[in-house]
Design a protein around this motif. Structure first.
Motif, PDB file in Angstrom:
ATOM      1  N   GLN A 165       0.717  -1.154   0.023  1.00  0.00           N
ATOM      2  CA  GLN A 165       0.041   0.152  -0.105  1.00  0.00           C
ATOM      3  C   GLN A 165       0.932   1.155   0.015  1.00  0.00           C
ATOM      4  O   GLN A 165       1.994   1.533   0.830  1.00  0.00           O
ATOM      5  CB  GLN A 165      -1.007   0.026   1.160  1.00  0.00           C
ATOM      6  N   PHE A 166       0.571   2.078  -0.826  1.00  0.00           N
ATOM      7  CA  PHE A 166       1.258   3.392  -0.928  1.00  0.00           C
ATOM      8  C   PHE A 166       0.476   4.479  -0.376  1.00  0.00           C
ATOM      9  O   PHE A 166      -0.686   4.885  -0.394  1.00  0.00           O
ATOM     10  CB  PHE A 166       1.441   3.631  -2.388  1.00  0.00           C
ATOM     11  N   THR A 167       1.196   5.269   0.404  1.00  0.00           N
ATOM     12  CA  THR A 167       0.590   6.411   1.057  1.00  0.00           C
ATOM     13  C   THR A 167       1.567   7.547   1.493  1.00  0.00           C
ATOM     14  O   THR A 167       2.669   7.502   0.944  1.00  0.00           O
ATOM     15  CB  THR A 167      -0.152   5.638   2.334  1.00  0.00           C
ATOM     16  N   ASP A 168       1.217   8.572   2.259  1.00  0.00           N
ATOM     17  CA  ASP A 168       2.252   9.730   2.551  1.00  0.00           C
ATOM     18  C   ASP A 168       1.838  10.339   4.025  1.00  0.00           C
ATOM     19  O   ASP A 168       0.847   9.742   4.676  1.00  0.00           O
ATOM     20  CB  ASP A 168       2.326  10.907   1.748  1.00  0.00           C
ATOM     21  N   LEU A 169       2.660  10.954   4.588  1.00  0.00           N
ATOM     22  CA  LEU A 169       2.472  11.815   5.741  1.00  0.00           C
ATOM     23  C   LEU A 169       1.454  12.993   5.797  1.00  0.00           C
ATOM     24  O   LEU A 169       1.372  13.634   6.623  1.00  0.00           O
ATOM     25  CB  LEU A 169       3.829  12.133   6.397  1.00  0.00           C
ATOM     26  N   LYS A 170       0.756  13.199   4.493  1.00  0.00           N
ATOM     27  CA  LYS A 170      -0.090  14.404   4.322  1.00  0.00           C
ATOM     28  C   LYS A 170      -1.448  14.015   4.545  1.00  0.00           C
ATOM     29  O   LYS A 170      -2.341  14.963   4.254  1.00  0.00           O
ATOM     30  CB  LYS A 170       0.418  14.792   3.208  1.00  0.00           C
ATOM     31  N   GLY A 171      -1.582  12.838   4.981  1.00  0.00           N
ATOM     32  CA  GLY A 171      -3.058  12.518   5.211  1.00  0.00           C
ATOM     33  C   GLY A 171      -3.889  11.617   4.123  1.00  0.00           C
ATOM     34  O   GLY A 171      -4.991  11.634   4.359  1.00  0.00           O
ATOM     35  N   HIS A 172      -3.382  11.539   2.929  1.00  0.00           N
ATOM     36  CA  HIS A 172      -4.097  10.710   1.989  1.00  0.00           C
ATOM     37  C   HIS A 172      -4.382   9.454   2.241  1.00  0.00           C
ATOM     38  O   HIS A 172      -3.507   8.800   3.050  1.00  0.00           O
ATOM     39  CB  HIS A 172      -3.214  10.821   0.754  1.00  0.00           C
ATOM     40  N   LEU A 173      -5.613   8.727   1.928  1.00  0.00           N
ATOM     41  CA  LEU A 173      -5.656   7.319   2.181  1.00  0.00           C
ATOM     42  C   LEU A 173      -4.964   6.303   1.654  1.00  0.00           C
ATOM     43  O   LEU A 173      -4.249   6.836   0.426  1.00  0.00           O
ATOM     44  CB  LEU A 173      -7.346   7.006   1.810  1.00  0.00           C
ATOM     45  N   PRO A 174      -4.486   5.050   2.159  1.00  0.00           N
ATOM     46  CA  PRO A 174      -3.396   4.534   1.418  1.00  0.00           C
ATOM     47  C   PRO A 174      -4.195   3.757   0.086  1.00  0.00           C
ATOM     48  O   PRO A 174      -5.366   3.573  -0.052  1.00  0.00           O
ATOM     49  CB  PRO A 174      -3.240   3.566   2.605  1.00  0.00           C
ATOM     50  N   LYS A 175      -3.428   3.608  -0.890  1.00  0.00           N
ATOM     51  CA  LYS A 175      -3.902   2.879  -2.158  1.00  0.00           C
ATOM     52  C   LYS A 175      -3.177   1.457  -2.100  1.00  0.00           C
ATOM     53  O   LYS A 175      -2.123   1.436  -1.955  1.00  0.00           O
ATOM     54  CB  LYS A 175      -3.300   3.788  -3.272  1.00  0.00           C
ATOM     55  N   VAL A 176      -4.088   0.426  -2.734  1.00  0.00           N
ATOM     56  CA  VAL A 176      -3.438  -0.814  -2.709  1.00  0.00           C
ATOM     57  C   VAL A 176      -2.731  -1.118  -4.190  1.00  0.00           C
ATOM     58  O   VAL A 176      -3.272  -0.498  -4.963  1.00  0.00           O
ATOM     59  CB  VAL A 176      -4.565  -2.053  -2.561  1.00  0.00           C
ATOM     60  N   VAL A 177      -1.403  -1.132  -4.282  1.00  0.00           N
ATOM     61  CA  VAL A 177      -0.621  -1.296  -5.273  1.00  0.00           C
ATOM     62  C   VAL A 177      -0.424  -2.760  -6.006  1.00  0.00           C
ATOM     63  O   VAL A 177      -0.656  -3.017  -7.115  1.00  0.00           O
ATOM     64  CB  VAL A 177       0.846  -0.598  -4.978  1.00  0.00           C
ATOM     65  N   ALA A 178      -0.194  -3.589  -4.955  1.00  0.00           N
ATOM     66  CA  ALA A 178      -0.313  -5.149  -5.474  1.00  0.00           C
ATOM     67  C   ALA A 178      -0.608  -5.799  -4.590  1.00  0.00           C
ATOM     68  O   ALA A 178      -0.616  -5.398  -3.425  1.00  0.00           O
ATOM     69  CB  ALA A 178       1.239  -5.480  -5.807  1.00  0.00           C
ATOM     70  N   SER A 179      -0.743  -7.142  -4.669  1.00  0.00           N
ATOM     71  CA  SER A 179      -1.306  -8.206  -3.699  1.00  0.00           C
ATOM     72  C   SER A 179      -0.265  -9.582  -3.849  1.00  0.00           C
ATOM     73  O   SER A 179       0.413  -9.523  -4.544  1.00  0.00           O
ATOM     74  CB  SER A 179      -2.577  -8.868  -4.103  1.00  0.00           C
ATOM     75  N   ASP A 180      -0.423 -10.167  -2.600  1.00  0.00           N
ATOM     76  CA  ASP A 180       0.192 -11.420  -2.312  1.00  0.00           C
ATOM     77  C   ASP A 180       1.882 -11.144  -2.520  1.00  0.00           C
ATOM     78  O   ASP A 180       2.754 -11.783  -3.286  1.00  0.00           O
ATOM     79  CB  ASP A 180       0.016 -12.464  -3.516  1.00  0.00           C
ATOM     80  N   ILE A 181       2.399 -10.117  -1.976  1.00  0.00           N
ATOM     81  CA  ILE A 181       3.550  -9.348  -2.088  1.00  0.00           C
ATOM     82  C   ILE A 181       4.812 -10.221  -0.989  1.00  0.00           C
ATOM     83  O   ILE A 181       4.245 -10.759   0.105  1.00  0.00           O
ATOM     84  CB  ILE A 181       3.789  -7.898  -1.711  1.00  0.00           C
ATOM     85  N   GLY A 182       5.928  -9.892  -1.233  1.00  0.00           N
ATOM     86  CA  GLY A 182       7.046 -10.615  -0.401  1.00  0.00           C
ATOM     87  C   GLY A 182       7.559  -9.515   0.393  1.00  0.00           C
ATOM     88  O   GLY A 182       6.865  -8.623   0.820  1.00  0.00           O
ATOM     89  N   ARG A 183       8.480  -9.807   1.482  1.00  0.00           N
ATOM     90  CA  ARG A 183       8.676  -9.151   2.700  1.00  0.00           C
ATOM     91  C   ARG A 183       9.651  -8.030   2.653  1.00  0.00           C
ATOM     92  O   ARG A 183       9.941  -7.265   3.164  1.00  0.00           O
ATOM     93  CB  ARG A 183       9.373 -10.432   3.684  1.00  0.00           C
ATOM     94  N   THR A 184      10.458  -7.985   1.553  1.00  0.00           N
ATOM     95  CA  THR A 184      11.221  -6.805   1.275  1.00  0.00           C
ATOM     96  C   THR A 184      10.663  -5.738   0.491  1.00  0.00           C
ATOM     97  O   THR A 184      10.381  -6.073  -0.668  1.00  0.00           O
ATOM     98  CB  THR A 184      12.516  -7.518   0.553  1.00  0.00           C
ATOM     99  N   LEU A 185      10.835  -4.753   1.008  1.00  0.00           N
ATOM    100  CA  LEU A 185      10.320  -3.209   0.394  1.00  0.00           C
ATOM    101  C   LEU A 185      11.665  -2.537   0.532  1.00  0.00           C
ATOM    102  O   LEU A 185      12.453  -2.342   1.362  1.00  0.00           O
ATOM    103  CB  LEU A 185       9.144  -2.692   1.074  1.00  0.00           C
ATOM    104  N   ALA A 186      11.787  -1.894  -0.518  1.00  0.00           N
ATOM    105  CA  ALA A 186      13.060  -0.882  -0.656  1.00  0.00           C
ATOM    106  C   ALA A 186      12.577   0.356  -1.667  1.00  0.00           C
ATOM    107  O   ALA A 186      11.767   0.088  -2.615  1.00  0.00           O
ATOM    108  CB  ALA A 186      14.223  -1.672  -1.354  1.00  0.00           C
TER     109      ALA A 186
END
Length: 287
Positions: A165-186
């Motif tokens: 899920q993609f979001t920000d510190l500005k108060g926007h609602l999170p958006k689902v980007v992909a499903s069944d994802i793995g543990r590493t984000l970078a």
């Protein structure tokens, strides 16, 4: 740097004690390149849980299991390259995971398992003059996260299936980007992309998300056994299979190269990796 050691008064976590007691043993190893040669040594004990390393200029942030009168939990630690010693940064009655440099203040962001069992993202300042604070009130359960630019980030949200899920510190609602994802984000700042893995139709893919275009790109297939990777540079990523570390390049994704065979140092499997400059820290999951 000393992280605030005041006890967070949000109660003791009883529900996950049994699971923490069952956490597998994992050890941190440091590999350093010197004039073409590689020196390798352990930087944590071999027993207990030492995991989720983040290499920075002067040391390594990581997660370690500790014992308390109430049972086992995890705290955030820092291994100093100069003193060659590790110290507990948090020492709280709750469990912290996934230490990450917070780009908008002097401190770390981390996943905290709160007293009611919810997993939320917190900020832990390095200064003892300031208190930790929750970054998102309603986004949970968070497993992992990666910061990008313009106060934006992606988060691994646990569920069936797990979602990116993609979001920000500005108060926007999170958006689902992909499903069944793995543990590493970078985040790859040179390419301005978030990287992750996900599985579709039984095949795992290395993929990226562009925040400006809002598009997901599949780059290449990965062995389904690979759960972790790290960026070596803006074009090269690395992952481990058993005790061997391999590299792939985005510009030449079909070419797989053996970077190092480190099975002599890890009798089990190498899992998580973190690299900065000439230093690589890897996790050896004990056999």
């Amino acid at each position: 740097m000393t992280l605030l050691k005041k006890i967070i008064t949000i109660g003791l976590l009883w529900g996950v004690t049994g699971a923490l007691n069952a956490m597998p043993a994992s050890q941190l190893w440091l590999a350093e390149e010197h004039a073409g040669t590689l020196s390798v040594k352990p930087i944590s004990a071999a027993d207990g849980y030492h995991n989720q390393p983040l290499v920075v200029d002067n040391g390594v942030y990581f997660t370690q299991q500790v014992q308390s009168p109430e049972g086992a939990q995890t705290d955030l630690f820092f291994y100093d390259f100069t003193t060659q010693e590790a110290r507990n940064l948090t020492n709280t009655p709750v469990s912290e995971y996934s230490p990450t440099l917070y780009p908008y203040d002097d401190g770390l962001s981390a996943v905290v398992v709160e007293a009611d069992g919810s997993q939320k993202l917190w900020f832990y300042p390095f200064s003892e003059a300031h208190s930790p604070r929750r970054l998102f009130e309603h986004i949970a359960p968070v497993g992992y996260h990666a910061w990008g630019e313009d106060e934006q980030l992606v988060m691994f949200i646990l569920g069936a299936p797990h979602t990116l899920q993609f979001t920000d510190l500005k108060g926007h609602l999170p958006k689902v980007v992909a499903s069944d994802i793995g543990r590493t984000l970078a985040y790859n700042p040179a390419r301005a992309i978030y990287s992750f893995t996900y599985t579709t139709q039984g095949q795992q893919w290395f993929a990226s998300f562009n925040a400006k275009t809002q598009l997901v790109t599949q780059h290449f297939a990965l062995p389904n056994s690979v759960q972790y990777y790290t960026w070596f540079d803006s074009n090269t990523l690395a992952y481990a299979i058993d005790g061997r570390i391999y590299t792939r390049q985005l510009d030449n994704p079909n070419k797989v190269q053996l970077w190092r065979n480190l099975s002599a140092y890890c009798a089990g499997n190498i899992s998580r990796l973190s690299k900065q400059g000439r230093r690589l820290v890897f996790v050896c999951d004990r056999a």
